[in-house]
Scaffold this motif. Structure first.
Motif, PDB file in Angstrom:
ATOM      1  N   ARG A 126       0.900  -1.245  -0.155  1.00  0.00           N
ATOM      2  CA  ARG A 126      -0.057  -0.053  -0.083  1.00  0.00           C
ATOM      3  C   ARG A 126       0.719   1.293  -0.146  1.00  0.00           C
ATOM      4  O   ARG A 126       1.767   1.301   0.876  1.00  0.00           O
ATOM      5  CB  ARG A 126      -0.899  -0.046   1.337  1.00  0.00           C
ATOM      6  N   GLU A 127       0.602   2.296  -0.751  1.00  0.00           N
ATOM      7  CA  GLU A 127       1.477   3.323  -1.140  1.00  0.00           C
ATOM      8  C   GLU A 127       0.305   4.503  -0.831  1.00  0.00           C
ATOM      9  O   GLU A 127      -0.903   4.546  -1.178  1.00  0.00           O
ATOM     10  CB  GLU A 127       1.807   3.667  -2.334  1.00  0.00           C
ATOM     11  N   ILE A 128       0.847   5.376   0.042  1.00  0.00           N
ATOM     12  CA  ILE A 128      -0.260   6.571   0.374  1.00  0.00           C
ATOM     13  C   ILE A 128       0.282   7.813  -0.299  1.00  0.00           C
ATOM     14  O   ILE A 128       1.307   8.471   0.017  1.00  0.00           O
ATOM     15  CB  ILE A 128       0.052   6.859   1.993  1.00  0.00           C
ATOM     16  N   HIS A 129      -0.698   8.261  -1.285  1.00  0.00           N
ATOM     17  CA  HIS A 129      -0.443   9.553  -1.874  1.00  0.00           C
ATOM     18  C   HIS A 129      -1.569  10.594  -1.394  1.00  0.00           C
ATOM     19  O   HIS A 129      -2.578  10.460  -1.785  1.00  0.00           O
ATOM     20  CB  HIS A 129      -0.653   9.333  -3.253  1.00  0.00           C
ATOM     21  N   GLY A 130      -1.180  11.348  -0.383  1.00  0.00           N
ATOM     22  CA  GLY A 130      -2.269  12.353   0.285  1.00  0.00           C
ATOM     23  C   GLY A 130      -3.139  11.743   0.898  1.00  0.00           C
ATOM     24  O   GLY A 130      -2.709  10.855   1.867  1.00  0.00           O
ATOM     25  N   ARG A 131      -4.377  11.582   0.451  1.00  0.00           N
ATOM     26  CA  ARG A 131      -5.612  10.803   1.344  1.00  0.00           C
ATOM     27  C   ARG A 131      -5.691   9.743   0.469  1.00  0.00           C
ATOM     28  O   ARG A 131      -6.509   8.842   0.907  1.00  0.00           O
ATOM     29  CB  ARG A 131      -6.647  11.725   1.427  1.00  0.00           C
ATOM     30  N   THR A 132      -5.178   9.467  -0.715  1.00  0.00           N
ATOM     31  CA  THR A 132      -5.276   8.261  -1.407  1.00  0.00           C
ATOM     32  C   THR A 132      -4.379   7.153  -1.131  1.00  0.00           C
ATOM     33  O   THR A 132      -3.279   7.174  -0.978  1.00  0.00           O
ATOM     34  CB  THR A 132      -5.403   8.466  -2.973  1.00  0.00           C
TER      35      THR A 132
END
Length: 121
Positions: free
Chosen positions: A64-70
């Motif tokens: 899982r990668e977190i980009h901001g709130r996504t």
């Protein structure tokens, strides 16, 4: 040699033991998905989907990668190889049994079977 006592193997089979998680892995085989996209087919909350995703992460099956709130999830198929190897060890037992079954069916088809009580009919 087949490893019987590996924590990773335990977590892989635990993760694969749930149909929701197996479906999530199936979806991820086509490319990365957000947590919302993974939750959508099941009509489950994002929190429930996140718990399933955590089990898949713990097994090393997804990243899982977190980009901001996504939160984007991606399949990591490597650990499936150890599960495949473990299952492959037992494949020979099924192959042997299926081979015997095939022989029996061929004998039956060719009329070479005998009655268990000794009558050939």
């Amino acid at each position: 040699m087949v490893e019987l006592q590996t924590p990773q193997l335990d977590s892989i089979f635990h993760a694969l033991g749930d149909s929701t998680r197996r479906r999530m892995l199936f979806e991820l085989a086509d490319g990365e998905r957000t947590v919302g996209q993974l939750a959508e087919p099941f009509s489950i909350s994002l929190a429930a989907a996140s718990k399933h995703i955590k089990a898949l992460e713990n097994a090393g099956l997804i990243r899982r990668e977190i980009h901001g709130r996504t939160h984007l999830c991606r399949l990591e198929p490597g650990p499936l190889a150890s599960a495949h190897n473990w299952l492959g060890f037992y494949e020979r037992f099924w192959t042997e049994r299926l081979g015997v079954l095939e022989q029996l069916l061929r004998m039956e088809d060719s009329g070479k079977t005998t009655d268990p009580e000794g009558d050939d009919s």
